[in-house]
Design a protein around this motif. Structure first.
Motif, PDB file in Angstrom:
ATOM      1  N   LYS A  16       0.688  -1.249   0.235  1.00  0.00           N
ATOM      2  CA  LYS A  16       0.127  -0.073   0.073  1.00  0.00           C
ATOM      3  C   LYS A  16       0.940   1.099  -0.056  1.00  0.00           C
ATOM      4  O   LYS A  16       0.594   2.176  -0.802  1.00  0.00           O
ATOM      5  CB  LYS A  16      -0.782  -0.005   1.352  1.00  0.00           C
ATOM      6  CG  LYS A  16      -1.980  -0.901   1.014  1.00  0.00           C
ATOM      7  CD  LYS A  16      -3.145  -0.763   2.212  1.00  0.00           C
ATOM      8  CE  LYS A  16      -4.331  -1.166   2.124  1.00  0.00           C
ATOM      9  NZ  LYS A  16      -4.426  -2.720   1.868  1.00  0.00           N
ATOM     10  N   ILE A  53       1.394   8.218   1.987  1.00  0.00           N
ATOM     11  CA  ILE A  53       0.750   7.013   2.620  1.00  0.00           C
ATOM     12  C   ILE A  53       1.252   6.569   3.692  1.00  0.00           C
ATOM     13  O   ILE A  53       2.422   6.151   3.764  1.00  0.00           O
ATOM     14  CB  ILE A  53       0.475   6.012   1.469  1.00  0.00           C
ATOM     15  CG1 ILE A  53      -0.159   6.529   0.142  1.00  0.00           C
ATOM     16  CG2 ILE A  53      -0.466   4.872   1.896  1.00  0.00           C
ATOM     17  CD1 ILE A  53      -0.295   5.477  -1.173  1.00  0.00           C
ATOM     18  N   LYS A  55       0.723   3.453   6.861  1.00  0.00           N
ATOM     19  CA  LYS A  55      -0.143   2.151   7.248  1.00  0.00           C
ATOM     20  C   LYS A  55       0.507   1.818   8.573  1.00  0.00           C
ATOM     21  O   LYS A  55       1.583   1.621   8.632  1.00  0.00           O
ATOM     22  CB  LYS A  55      -0.043   1.174   6.182  1.00  0.00           C
ATOM     23  CG  LYS A  55      -0.574  -0.292   6.254  1.00  0.00           C
ATOM     24  CD  LYS A  55      -2.083  -0.150   6.334  1.00  0.00           C
ATOM     25  CE  LYS A  55      -2.445  -1.612   6.551  1.00  0.00           C
ATOM     26  NZ  LYS A  55      -3.843  -1.892   6.649  1.00  0.00           N
ATOM     27  N   GLU A 200      -5.491   6.856  -6.549  1.00  0.00           N
ATOM     28  CA  GLU A 200      -4.940   6.024  -5.457  1.00  0.00           C
ATOM     29  C   GLU A 200      -5.913   5.655  -4.395  1.00  0.00           C
ATOM     30  O   GLU A 200      -5.878   4.472  -3.928  1.00  0.00           O
ATOM     31  CB  GLU A 200      -3.690   6.616  -4.934  1.00  0.00           C
ATOM     32  CG  GLU A 200      -2.781   5.818  -4.223  1.00  0.00           C
ATOM     33  CD  GLU A 200      -2.279   4.358  -5.036  1.00  0.00           C
ATOM     34  OE1 GLU A 200      -2.751   3.418  -4.492  1.00  0.00           O
ATOM     35  OE2 GLU A 200      -1.941   4.684  -5.922  1.00  0.00           O
ATOM     36  N   ARG A 203      -7.972   3.047  -5.175  1.00  0.00           N
ATOM     37  CA  ARG A 203      -7.813   1.654  -5.191  1.00  0.00           C
ATOM     38  C   ARG A 203      -7.522   1.116  -3.928  1.00  0.00           C
ATOM     39  O   ARG A 203      -7.576   0.029  -3.460  1.00  0.00           O
ATOM     40  CB  ARG A 203      -6.189   1.498  -5.800  1.00  0.00           C
ATOM     41  CG  ARG A 203      -6.305   1.481  -7.376  1.00  0.00           C
ATOM     42  CD  ARG A 203      -4.795   1.315  -8.048  1.00  0.00           C
ATOM     43  NE  ARG A 203      -4.016   2.647  -7.728  1.00  0.00           N
ATOM     44  CZ  ARG A 203      -3.903   3.489  -8.693  1.00  0.00           C
ATOM     45  NH1 ARG A 203      -4.531   3.274  -9.951  1.00  0.00           N
ATOM     46  NH2 ARG A 203      -3.040   4.379  -8.539  1.00  0.00           N
ATOM     47  N   MET A 204      -7.652   2.053  -2.827  1.00  0.00           N
ATOM     48  CA  MET A 204      -7.131   1.715  -1.536  1.00  0.00           C
ATOM     49  C   MET A 204      -8.698   1.351  -0.895  1.00  0.00           C
ATOM     50  O   MET A 204      -8.811   0.655   0.222  1.00  0.00           O
ATOM     51  CB  MET A 204      -6.922   2.992  -0.866  1.00  0.00           C
ATOM     52  CG  MET A 204      -5.297   3.072  -0.827  1.00  0.00           C
ATOM     53  SD  MET A 204      -4.815   5.046  -0.185  1.00  0.00           S
ATOM     54  CE  MET A 204      -5.662   4.762   1.573  1.00  0.00           C
ATOM     55  N   SER A 206     -11.766  -0.705  -0.038  1.00  0.00           N
ATOM     56  CA  SER A 206     -12.025  -2.261   0.092  1.00  0.00           C
ATOM     57  C   SER A 206     -13.386  -2.690   0.119  1.00  0.00           C
ATOM     58  O   SER A 206     -13.936  -3.647   0.106  1.00  0.00           O
ATOM     59  CB  SER A 206     -11.214  -2.876   1.066  1.00  0.00           C
ATOM     60  OG  SER A 206     -11.248  -2.230   2.338  1.00  0.00           O
ATOM     61  N   THR A 228      -5.276   2.902   7.021  1.00  0.00           N
ATOM     62  CA  THR A 228      -4.105   3.533   6.023  1.00  0.00           C
ATOM     63  C   THR A 228      -4.582   4.981   5.995  1.00  0.00           C
ATOM     64  O   THR A 228      -5.856   5.213   6.050  1.00  0.00           O
ATOM     65  CB  THR A 228      -4.385   2.917   4.657  1.00  0.00           C
ATOM     66  OG1 THR A 228      -3.977   1.550   4.896  1.00  0.00           O
ATOM     67  CG2 THR A 228      -3.383   3.535   3.584  1.00  0.00           C
ATOM     68  N   LEU A 230      -3.797   8.577   3.817  1.00  0.00           N
ATOM     69  CA  LEU A 230      -3.319   9.092   2.694  1.00  0.00           C
ATOM     70  C   LEU A 230      -3.690  10.722   2.811  1.00  0.00           C
ATOM     71  O   LEU A 230      -4.551  11.118   3.141  1.00  0.00           O
ATOM     72  CB  LEU A 230      -3.843   8.794   1.302  1.00  0.00           C
ATOM     73  CG  LEU A 230      -3.455   9.466   0.181  1.00  0.00           C
ATOM     74  CD1 LEU A 230      -3.383   8.553  -0.858  1.00  0.00           C
ATOM     75  CD2 LEU A 230      -4.061  10.622  -0.359  1.00  0.00           C
TER      76      LEU A 230
END
Length: 366
Positions: A16, A53, A55, A200, A203-204, A206, A228, A230
Motif C-alpha cells: 500500500k 501514505i 499504514k 490511489e 484503489r485503497m 476495500s 491507512t 493518505l
C-alpha cells in the motif's frame, strides 16, 4: 529496532505505502519507506513530496526505533515472504530480515532524514460513502490532462456545498462532471486534487459500505481508510470556469441504450485506433445511429437504434474519448445532445443530473 510480525500483514502494508515512493527524484530518501516501531505496532510511511501514505500494523516490538529502506526492493522482497513470520532487526546501516531458517539484509538510510509529514489536517471536512467516492473518481479522473502545460488541469476540481459534492475534470478536448449527495459536511470546500491522488484513494477502498471523511486544510487533503492514511498536496491556481462551456440549447437530442452504443463503439474503435486521428463517424437520423470507422486497414459500419428529437446530425468523434466516457457510465440509457458537426456533444443520464460529459468533435475534410 527489532520487531516480529506476520509476513502477510507486512506485505499488505508495504504494497500500500510503496505507491507513494518516488520513482523519479534526485533525493534518495523519497524512494524509501520509513519503518517506525513503538509500543505494540509498526508504522510504514512513504512520500514523493506530493502524496504520502501511512499504514499501521500490529507487531511484537522487541526494540523500538525507526529506519528507512529502499521502497521498491523492500516491497518486491517482502511480497515473496507472505507465508512466514518475519523478524526485522536494524542496528546500524543495515536491516536484517530473518524468516524461517534464512536471513537476508538490505541497506538503509537514517530515519531522521525522512521529511516530516503533517497528519493533523482537519480544518474542513466532508463525508460520503466509499461507493459514491469510487464512482465519482471513476467517472471523472480519466478526463484530467496528462501533460504539464497547465498543471492545474492534471487535477479534479472538487466542490462541496449545500450537501452535494461535485467533481469536474477536463483536458481541453473533453470534460466530465459528476455529482453525489454528501452524508455530512462541516463547511464548504473548493479544491483541485491531483488525479493520481484520487485514483490511489479509489484503489485503497476495500468496502463500499463504509463512510469516508475527507479533510482539507490550506493546500493539503487527508483521507483515512481503515488503518491507512493518505495525505496529498493540492494544486494551486485557478481552474477553468466551466459554466460558460456547456451549451444551454440543442438542435438535436437522442436517447440510446448505453450498452448497445458502447459495444458498437468498442468494435468500431478496433480499426479506428490504427489511424493516427482515431476517428469514428456518427450519422444520426430518425431511423437510427450509423457508426463507422474507415482506415487503410479496413472499414466498420454498424447501426444502433435511437430516439431522435430535432435535426439529423453527422459528427466525427475521437474513438478513445467516446469509448472511455461510455465505459465509465453504469446507467442503461443516456441522452446525447448536439448542435451540428462542429459544436461539442453532451452526454447525460436519461434521468437526473448525476453526471455530464462534453466531447469536442473532430473536424474532418469533406
Amino acid at each position: 529496532m527489532k520487531i516480529i510480525c506476520e509476513g502477510i500483514e507486512l506485505s499488505d502494508a508495504v504494497m500500500k505505502v510503496v505507491k507513494a515512493c518516488s520513482t523519479k527524484t534526485t533525493n534518495p530518501i523519497l524512494e524509501t519507506i520509513k519503518i517506525s516501531a513503538e509500543n505494540d505496532g509498526v508504522t510504514l510511511l512513504a512520500t514523493d513530496g506530493e502524496i504520502a501514505i501511512e499504514k499501521k500494523i500490529k507487531a511484537e516490538v522487541l526494540q523500538e526505533g525507526a529506519v528507512c529502506v529502499p521502497g521498491k526492493y523492500f516491497s518486491d522482497f517482502i511480497k515473496k515472504l507472505e507465508n512466514v513470520q518475519i523478524t526485522l532487526h536494524c542496528e546500524s546501516e543495515q536491516l536484517d530480515i530473518n524468516y524461517g531458517d534464512s536471513e537476508s539484509s538490505i541497506q538503509t538510510l537514517p530515519a531522521e532524514d525522512f521529511p516530516a509529514i503533517d497528519m493533523k489536517i482537519n480544518e474542513t471536512r466532508f463525508t460520503l460513502t466509499a461507493a459514491d467516492l469510487k464512482d465519482l473518481i471513476s467517472k471523472t479522473t480519466f478526463c484530467c490532462a496528462q501533460d504539464d502545460s497547465r498543471p492545474v488541469l492534471k487535477g479534479c476540481l472538487i466542490e462541496a456545498k449545500e450537501g452535494v459534492v461535485t467533481f469536474t475534470a477536463l483536458d481541453g478536448y473533453r470534460m466530465a462532471i459528476a455529482k453525489k449527495n454528501l452524508v455530512s459536511m462541516s463547511g464548504e470546500v473548493k479544491i483541485v486534487c491531483p488525479a493520481r491522488t484520487l485514483n490511489e484513494i479509489g484503489r485503497m477502498i476495500s468496502s463500499d459500505e463504509q463512510e469516508l471523511d475527507i479533510f482539507v486544510q490550506k493546500n493539503m487533503m487527508l483521507v483515512r481508510i481503515d488503518d491507512t492514511v493518505l495525505t496529498s498536496r493540492l494544486y494551486e491556481g485557478d481552474f477553468i470556469n466551466v459554466s460558460g462551456i456547456i451549451p444551454k440549447n440543442f438542435a438535436s437530442e437522442v436517447a440510446v441504450n448505453k450498452n448497445l452504443l458502447a459495444e458498437s463503439v468498442d468494435r468500431a474503435s478496433v480499426l479506428a485506433r490504427t489511424d493516427k486521428n482515431s476517428i469514428l463517424t456518427f450519422d444520426i437520423k430518425e431511423d437510427g445511429m450509423a457508426i463507422s470507422s474507415n482506415t487503410s486497414i479496413g472499414r466498420v459500419d454498424e447501426s444502433v437504434p435511437v430516439m431522435l428529437e430535432g435535426k439529423d446530425v453527422n459528427i466525427a468523434l475521437n474513438s478513445k474519448y467516446i469509448g472511455e466516457c461510455l465505459s465509465s457510465i453504469s446507467e442503461d440509457t443516456v441522452r446525447i445532445s448536439f448542435n451540428g458537426a462542429v459544436s461539442p456533444c453532451i452526454i447525460v443520464p436519461a434521468e437526473g443530473e448525476s453526471f455530464l460529459y462534453l466531447i469536442l468533435p473532430v473536424r474532418t475534410t469533406a
